[in-house]
Design an enzyme around this catalytic site. Structure first.
Site, PDB file in Angstrom:
ATOM      1  N   ARG A  34       0.830  -1.216   0.000  1.00  0.00           N
ATOM      2  CA  ARG A  34       0.000   0.000   0.000  1.00  0.00           C
ATOM      3  C   ARG A  34       0.863   1.264   0.000  1.00  0.00           C
ATOM      4  NH1 ARG A  34      -4.025   2.527   4.053  1.00  0.00           N
ATOM      5  NH2 ARG A  34      -5.915   2.904   2.852  1.00  0.00           N
ATOM      6  N   ILE A  60      -8.758   7.377  -0.299  1.00  0.00           N
ATOM      7  CA  ILE A  60      -8.963   5.945  -0.509  1.00  0.00           C
ATOM      8  C   ILE A  60      -9.540   5.350   0.765  1.00  0.00           C
ATOM      9  CG2 ILE A  60      -7.145   5.871  -2.178  1.00  0.00           C
ATOM     10  CD1 ILE A  60      -5.450   4.280  -0.268  1.00  0.00           C
ATOM     11  N   SER A  61     -10.358   4.343   0.579  1.00  0.00           N
ATOM     12  CA  SER A  61     -11.058   3.707   1.696  1.00  0.00           C
ATOM     13  C   SER A  61     -10.082   3.067   2.663  1.00  0.00           C
ATOM     14  CB  SER A  61     -11.958   2.588   1.180  1.00  0.00           C
ATOM     15  OG  SER A  61     -12.814   3.061   0.195  1.00  0.00           O
ATOM     16  N   GLN A  62     -10.573   2.881   3.879  1.00  0.00           N
ATOM     17  CA  GLN A  62      -9.756   2.158   4.845  1.00  0.00           C
ATOM     18  C   GLN A  62      -9.680   0.689   4.392  1.00  0.00           C
ATOM     19  OE1 GLN A  62     -13.400   1.758   8.044  1.00  0.00           O
ATOM     20  NE2 GLN A  62     -11.338   1.762   8.813  1.00  0.00           N
ATOM     21  N   PRO A  63      -8.578   0.019   4.701  1.00  0.00           N
ATOM     22  CA  PRO A  63      -8.409  -1.372   4.277  1.00  0.00           C
ATOM     23  C   PRO A  63      -9.576  -2.278   4.700  1.00  0.00           C
ATOM     24  CG  PRO A  63      -6.326  -0.498   5.005  1.00  0.00           C
ATOM     25  CD  PRO A  63      -7.339   0.568   5.281  1.00  0.00           C
TER      26      PRO A  63
END
Ligand code: SAH
Length: 211
Positions: A34, A60-63
């Site tokens: 990442r 970007i979204s959280q994992p």
């Protein structure tokens, strides 16, 4: 980071219906670098279970959300996926670890080109990125087994339903801009009938339309 995502799966089990992260998704989360997909100034924060800014006002979204959406789609190794909203390329990379091919569309040219370059450097030969309006899908490569939308429209785009293969699955946040949206899982059965399930409240950046 993977341990934090495991913990969130456990907390949200009753809402999502998923008992735990699948081995394939856990493996992908552990593998995708990442820090090489986010802006250099964010690299030190890349392995926290948090959303991150990626430039141009986008995040970007959280994992956890990336993992959850992928697991809800029940991806198979032979599946062909359409992603709307390439952003950093992180979710495309996670998907590319678990399916055979990912087509990803990004509206903002600078973001799309950067993601394309970074994904190529990381060796993802099974991801194709194109610049365009994902509302219209990618008709030349349809139908898709799976469609993932990572920006929120106010209603479900009909072209995406049309480009879903019978038996296919679509996940997307639907709702008002910059407010709470519903993460919806939509399935198209063999006869082409649609069922919609509201999974959980989420907040995504809006799906924009080109002016
Ligand atoms: N999946 C991405 C998340 C990116 S955030 C990742 O893992 O990094 C959502 C992205 O959707 C933003 O980059 C935004 O520019 C893009 N987007 C917004 N509207 C769009 C549209 N109509 N078509 C394609 N991309 C769009």
């Amino acid at each position: 980071m993977v341990a934090e995502v495991d913990a969130m799966y456990a907390e949200t089990r009753s809402e999502t219906g998923l008992r735990a992260m699948s081995p394939a998704v856990r493996n992908a989360l552990g593998k995708v670098e990442r820090h090489r997909l986010v802006p250099a100034r964010e690299a030190s924060r890349a392995y926290r279970n948090h959303p991150l800014p990626i430039g141009d006002g986008q995040t970007i979204s959280q994992p956890y959300i990336v993992a959850l959406s992928t697991d809800l789609l029940n991806p198979k190794p032979q599946d062909v996926v359409l992603e709307v909203g390439t952003g950093s390329g992180y979710q495309a990379a996670v998907l590319a670890e678990v399916v055979s091919k990912v087509y990803s569309i990004e509206l903002i040219e600078s973001l799309g080109l950067t993601a394309q370059k970074r994904l190529a450097e990381l060796g993802y030969g099974n991801i194709e990125v194109r610049i365009g309006d994902g509302y219209a899908g990618w008709p030349e490569e349809a139908p898709f087994d799976i469609i993932v939308v990572t920006a929120a429209p106010e209603h479900v785009p009909q072209p995406l339903i049309d480009q879903l293969r019978p038996g296919g699955r679509l996940i997307l946040p639907v709702g008002p801009r910059f407010s709470v949206q519903q993460l919806q899982l939509i399935e198209k059965d063999a006869a082409g009938e649609i069922t919609i399930r509201n999974v959980s409240p989420v907040m995504f950046v809006p799906l924009r339309r080109p002016s």
